[in-house]
Every structure is written in structure tokens, then in C-alpha cells.
Design an enzyme around this catalytic site. Structure first.
Site, PDB file in Angstrom:
ATOM      1  N   HIS A 108       0.801  -1.218   0.000  1.00 32.94           N
ATOM      2  CA  HIS A 108       0.000   0.000   0.000  1.00 32.94           C
ATOM      3  C   HIS A 108       0.835   1.269   0.000  1.00 32.94           C
ATOM      4  O   HIS A 108       2.037   1.226  -0.230  1.00 32.94           O
ATOM      5  CB  HIS A 108      -0.986  -0.031   1.160  1.00 32.94           C
ATOM      6  CG  HIS A 108      -1.606  -1.394   1.308  1.00 32.94           C
ATOM      7  ND1 HIS A 108      -2.496  -1.908   0.400  1.00 32.94           N
ATOM      8  CD2 HIS A 108      -1.415  -2.371   2.223  1.00 32.94           C
ATOM      9  CE1 HIS A 108      -2.835  -3.147   0.764  1.00 32.94           C
ATOM     10  NE2 HIS A 108      -2.185  -3.449   1.866  1.00 32.94           N
ATOM     11  N   GLU A 145      -1.667   0.645   7.996  1.00 32.59           N
ATOM     12  CA  GLU A 145      -0.879  -0.494   7.539  1.00 32.59           C
ATOM     13  C   GLU A 145       0.271  -0.015   6.668  1.00 32.59           C
ATOM     14  O   GLU A 145       1.384  -0.542   6.723  1.00 32.59           O
ATOM     15  CB  GLU A 145      -1.752  -1.464   6.739  1.00 32.59           C
ATOM     16  CG  GLU A 145      -0.949  -2.640   6.204  1.00 32.59           C
ATOM     17  CD  GLU A 145      -1.726  -3.492   5.219  1.00 32.59           C
ATOM     18  OE1 GLU A 145      -2.908  -3.185   4.985  1.00 32.59           O
ATOM     19  OE2 GLU A 145      -1.158  -4.448   4.667  1.00 32.59           O
ATOM     20  N   HIS A 200       3.026  -6.799   4.574  1.00 30.13           N
ATOM     21  CA  HIS A 200       1.660  -6.373   4.880  1.00 30.13           C
ATOM     22  C   HIS A 200       1.310  -6.677   6.331  1.00 30.13           C
ATOM     23  O   HIS A 200       2.050  -7.364   7.047  1.00 30.13           O
ATOM     24  CB  HIS A 200       0.654  -7.137   3.997  1.00 30.13           C
ATOM     25  CG  HIS A 200       0.683  -6.743   2.560  1.00 30.13           C
ATOM     26  ND1 HIS A 200      -0.222  -5.855   2.011  1.00 30.13           N
ATOM     27  CD2 HIS A 200       1.524  -7.096   1.561  1.00 30.13           C
ATOM     28  CE1 HIS A 200       0.056  -5.683   0.724  1.00 30.13           C
ATOM     29  NE2 HIS A 200       1.111  -6.427   0.427  1.00 30.13           N
ATOM     30  N   GLU A 282       1.928 -11.403   5.990  1.00 32.70           N
ATOM     31  CA  GLU A 282       0.965 -10.647   6.787  1.00 32.70           C
ATOM     32  C   GLU A 282       1.481 -10.790   8.213  1.00 32.70           C
ATOM     33  O   GLU A 282       1.389 -11.860   8.820  1.00 32.70           O
ATOM     34  CB  GLU A 282      -0.437 -11.266   6.667  1.00 32.70           C
ATOM     35  CG  GLU A 282      -1.062 -11.161   5.290  1.00 32.70           C
ATOM     36  CD  GLU A 282      -1.618  -9.770   4.995  1.00 32.70           C
ATOM     37  OE1 GLU A 282      -1.546  -8.882   5.872  1.00 32.70           O
ATOM     38  OE2 GLU A 282      -2.137  -9.576   3.879  1.00 32.70           O
TER      39      GLU A 282
HETATM   40 ZN    ZN Z   1      -1.912  -5.143   2.900  1.00 30.63          ZN
END
Ligand code: ZN
Length: 318
Positions: A108, A145, A200, A282
Site C-alpha cells: 500500500h 498499515e 503487509h 501478513e
Molecule cells: Zn496489505
């Protein structure tokens, strides 16, 4: 499995994405290397100051990663990919690490929250069309994030450069939004990366905790053909997962992956379009209070970066 999409939070938009200059890394590198071992808080504060590590972005909903975008090109460093690091700053790698390149993809971009129309445009991921990018999630308190992913990515870069590896970041929030997922994949491909990791944090329900590594499924369609990377990517992902668990003390996700901390997906453009060994990690669930307490801790993020780095170095034979 998902990156979920938490609605872009309004307030998050206010925090500006840092525009750090890649060249400041040089000093950060030296300091970072010195401080690395013990990971002392004081030391990291210093690193953050010198590198500007820290702030930035949140991440969007799901990991969609298609391919991208024609024009999103942003900014950045003159040389190839956006955030390639200055070769001269790093020590020379020896042995199996010599000449190896690692591409790190901070998930992102904090600016995505203000550019939803751009990131919503579909791009071709070979097997389908998906949104260019997403905003990423946030903690309940608003820590994005995208800030988390950039901070961990910078720490990871420092660790890897100290090993003499060439490191390229797909962006450093030095562009208004994006890159699109297809562009993120392209950066790894064009760098002929020996390993690519997309960083992430998830955004699922309270009580869902732990990390998981996402591996590419075997897919073929359009520009997507992962047959050659499925095997090596699994090796890379398993090494990253086990080292991440060791350095952070975190457990594999309790909400997917059957306790293995590994999940195979065929819907992520960033994986489908990669021709280089690549995984996503993640690191935890931003929407869970206990995980959020970890994700917002600079000391924990250093441990996370160290674990990911150890997995990459092991994969590369170092
Ligand atoms: Zn993400």
C-alpha cells in the site's frame, strides 16, 4: 485470507506520507548495522531519525494485486526502480550472497487514502483484472498499515544491506499513491530479483491473531505464469515464516492456514505476475488489540524485519 478491506479511514488521510530520501539511508545503514544486534530501543530511535523510518501508510483492504497501471509512475530515484539503494553504501557481499538482489515491496501507500479513484482502476493480472491497489487497513487507533509496511521494509533493507545485498524498495511513499500491483510485480521482475517480499499486516476481526506467509499458486493466464516460481517461493516463504516466528515469538495465524502460517493464493496480482521467487507476509492483525500492540511497537517491528531478513538470507544460501 484476506486483506481486508477496511474502509479507508478518513482521519488517516491526514498523516502525511513521509518523503524520505533514499540517500539518507547511507547514514542509517551504518548506524543500523551497529545497532542491529541488540536491537536496543535507543539505538532504533536513532536509526529512525537518520533514516526517517517510520511513518507512513496504511493498507488497503485486500491484497489485490493486479497489474498495473499505465501511468502511475511516480517519482523517484533516477536509476531503475524507485528505491534502489546506492550501491556504494553497502558492504560487499561474499559467498552465496555476492551479487544478489532483494526487492522489498511495502504494501500500500499512505497516499492511497486520498487517491481512491486512481487505485480503484482495474489492472490486468493475467488471470483477471483487479484494482490497481488498495488503501490497506489501520489499527483501531488509526495507525496505518502502509506506515507499518514501510517502516518494516526500511528496517529490513538496513539489515540486508549490512549483508552486502543489493536492495530495492518498490516505493517509499515518495509518490502520491500506488504503485499498482502489476507495477510492484514488474519492479521485482525488472530487477531480476533473487527474492521478493511484499510486507503487509492484515485487517480482520478481533481475536484473529498471528502471522501468515502467502505463497503463489500455480497459475497461467495472460502475462501470469507462476510455474517456475511456485517451488522456490515456497522455500522462501517457509524460511521467512519460521524465522519470523523465532524472532518475534508470534504464532502462525489462528484464522487461516490450519496453523501452518502458510497460505497459497491465486488471486494476487503481485504474485501472479512475478517471474521471481516471491511471497507476501501478513505480519499480524491490525484490528486485534493484542496484535496491534505488537505492530505499533518499533522494537517488535525490528524483530519482524530481522526474522524476514534471516529467512531471505537463508533462502539465498547465506
Ligand atoms: Zn496489505
Amino acid at each position: 485470507m484476506r486483506y481486508d478491506d477496511s474502509p479507508p479511514s478518513p482521519e488517516s488521510a491526514s498523516s502525511v506520507s513521509p518523503e524520505r530520501r533514499w540517500f539518507t539511508r547511507r547514514s542509517g545503514l551504518a548506524v543500523g548495522a551497529a545497532v542491529l544486534a541488540p536491537t536496543l530501543l535507543a539505538g532504533w530511535v536513532l536509526v529512525q531519525v537518520t533514516t526517517g523510518a517510520g511513518a507512513d501508510d496504511a493498507r488497503p483492504p485486500r491484497i489485490v494485486m493486479p497489474a498495473d497501471s499505465p501511468s502511475s509512475s511516480p517519482t523517484t530515484s533516477p536509476a531503475s526502480s524507485p528505491t534502489a539503494s546506492p550501491a556504494s553504501a553497502a558492504p560487499q557481499a561474499k559467498g552465496p550472497l555476492a551479487g544478489k538482489t532483494v526487492v522489498i515491496d511495502p504494501g500500500h501507500n499512505t497516499g492511497n487514502f486520498q487517491h481512491t479513484s486512481e487505485i480503484d482502476k482495474k489492472v490486468d493480472i493475467g488471470t483477471a483484472r483487479k484494482e490497481c491497489d488498495t488503501t490497506g487497513t489501520t489499527t483501531n487507533a488509526g495507525y496505518k498499515e502502509a506506515e507499518f509496511t514501510l517502516d518494516v521494509s526500511r528496517r529490513l533493507r538496513t539489515v540486508l544491506e549490512a549483508k552486502g545485498l543489493k536492495v530495492v524498495l518498490t516505493h517509499e511513499a515518495d509518490r502520491a499513491w500506488g504503485p499498482c500491483i502489476n507495477e510492484r510485480a514488474r519492479i521485482g521482475n525488472e530487477a531480476a530479483a533473487d527474492a521478493v517480499v511484499s510486507v503487509h499486516a492484515d485487517g480482520v476481526s478481533e481475536g484473529s491473531r498471528g502471522y501468515h506467509v502467502i505463497l503463489p499458486a500455480k497459475v497461467k493466464g495472460g502475462a501470469a505464469d507462476t510455474a517456475k516460481i511456485v517451488g522456490p517461493s515456497r522455500d522462501l516463504g517457509e524460511r521467512i515464516g519460521s524465522n519470523f516466528a523465532r524472532t518475534t515469538g508470534s504464532a502462525p495465524a489462528n484464522y487461516l492456514g490450519s496453523g501452518t502460517g502458510l497460505v497459497v493464493r491465486d488471486d494476487l496480482g503481485g504474485l501472479n505476475l512475478s517471474t521471481r521467487p516471491k511471497v507476501f507476509i501478513e505480519c499480524g492483525n491490525m484490528r486485534d488489540a493484542k496484535d496491534a500492540a505488537l505492530l505499533t511497537s518499533p522494537e517488535w517491528r525490528q524483530k519482524a524485519a530481522q526474522g524476514i531478513a534471516d529467512g531471505i538470507v537463508g533462502f539465498l544460501g547465506g
